[in-house]
Design an enzyme around this catalytic site. Structure first.
Site, PDB file in Angstrom:
ATOM      1  N   LYS A  42       0.815  -1.188   0.000  1.00 38.19           N
ATOM      2  CA  LYS A  42       0.000   0.000   0.000  1.00 38.19           C
ATOM      3  C   LYS A  42       0.865   1.261   0.000  1.00 38.19           C
ATOM      4  O   LYS A  42       0.365   2.359  -0.196  1.00 38.19           O
ATOM      5  CB  LYS A  42      -0.886  -0.001   1.266  1.00 38.19           C
ATOM      6  CG  LYS A  42      -1.918  -1.120   1.289  1.00 38.19           C
ATOM      7  CD  LYS A  42      -2.691  -1.137   2.609  1.00 38.19           C
ATOM      8  CE  LYS A  42      -2.159  -2.294   3.420  1.00 38.19           C
ATOM      9  NZ  LYS A  42      -2.918  -2.557   4.663  1.00 38.19           N
ATOM     10  N   ASP A 102      14.792  -0.729  -0.228  1.00 33.28           N
ATOM     11  CA  ASP A 102      15.570  -0.990   0.981  1.00 33.28           C
ATOM     12  C   ASP A 102      16.571  -2.104   0.656  1.00 33.28           C
ATOM     13  O   ASP A 102      17.556  -1.874  -0.033  1.00 33.28           O
ATOM     14  CB  ASP A 102      14.557  -1.367   2.076  1.00 33.28           C
ATOM     15  CG  ASP A 102      15.139  -1.396   3.474  1.00 33.28           C
ATOM     16  OD1 ASP A 102      15.783  -0.413   3.867  1.00 33.28           O
ATOM     17  OD2 ASP A 102      14.936  -2.396   4.176  1.00 33.28           O
ATOM     18  N   VAL A 154      11.649   5.540   8.029  1.00 36.35           N
ATOM     19  CA  VAL A 154      10.844   6.733   7.760  1.00 36.35           C
ATOM     20  C   VAL A 154       9.376   6.373   7.546  1.00 36.35           C
ATOM     21  O   VAL A 154       9.053   5.250   7.142  1.00 36.35           O
ATOM     22  CB  VAL A 154      11.382   7.509   6.536  1.00 36.35           C
ATOM     23  CG1 VAL A 154      12.753   8.095   6.823  1.00 36.35           C
ATOM     24  CG2 VAL A 154      11.427   6.621   5.282  1.00 36.35           C
TER      25      VAL A 154
END
Ligand code: IMP
Ligand code: MG
Length: 181
Positions: A42, A102, A154
């Site tokens: 999402k 990542d 974050v």
């Protein structure tokens, strides 16, 4: 909500300026091609909705939801499809839209999957890139990236921790005390 943040990393203004630039780059590069955006749910929804309006070309779009086993702030690399594509990618120029790159393991898996479905081309557009976190087996780089960021967790502008903070209009660094470090 803001008490859980250490600082604002990217303001609303910085995000909207950069997203508009990415839209211009993509508009230039995909002129005349059957551009098909595939957002990874999402986390990408906020970025996707701004980015698509910054692209001045006819395009189609789809979403896919995957989950890496394991929860919280770490990735395991094993990916499960929660929601599959609804439109065939065959012959299309696919641009995968992701919130943050990542380890790269999730997108490596998704690219392999799309490659087996005869897309004409597959490229990656990520809002955020954390190069210092890349898994050693991931050798590719994103084709479009909004911002390179340090190795900090974050949230905001679509990104979550435990499904929270997605609605913050900016990107902030989560206070590690929230995830118990
Ligand atoms: P990768 O497979 O390690 O590249 O995982 C990427 C996914 O991990 C992203 O799509 C996010 O869902 C999640 N992720 C990685 N870093 C962060 C972060 O700083 N904040 C929120 N989610 C993150
Ligand atoms: Mg994600």
């Amino acid at each position: 909500m803001q008490r859980d943040l250490l600082k604002v990393l990217l303001t609303e203004r910085e995000l909207s300026d950069r997203v508009r630039e990415l839209g211009r780059e993509i508009t230039r590069d995909y002129n005349g091609k059957p551009l098909h955006l595939v957002g990874i749910l999402k986390g990408s929804v906020v970025f996707m909705s701004d980015l698509m309006r910054a692209i001045d070309l006819p395009l189609t779009m789809d979403f896919m939801a995957v989950s890496s086993y394991g929860s919280g702030a770490k990735t395991s690399g094993v990916v499960r499809i929660l929601h599959d594509l609804s439109i065939p990618v065959e012959g299309k120029d696919v641009l995968i839209v992701e919130d943050v790159l990542d380890s790269g393991l999730t997108l490596s898996y998704i690219m392999e999957l799309l490659q087996s479905k005869d897309a004409n081309s597959i490229k990656i557009c990520t809002l955020l890139n954390k190069p210092s976190r890349r898994h050693p087996e991931v050798t590719w780089e994103p084709d479009y990236e909004g911002f390179v960021i340090p190795n900090e967790f974050v949230v905001g502008y679509g990104l979550d921790y435990s499904e929270k903070y997605r609605n913050l209009p900016f990107v902030g660094v989560l206070d590690p005390k929230v995830y118990g470090e």
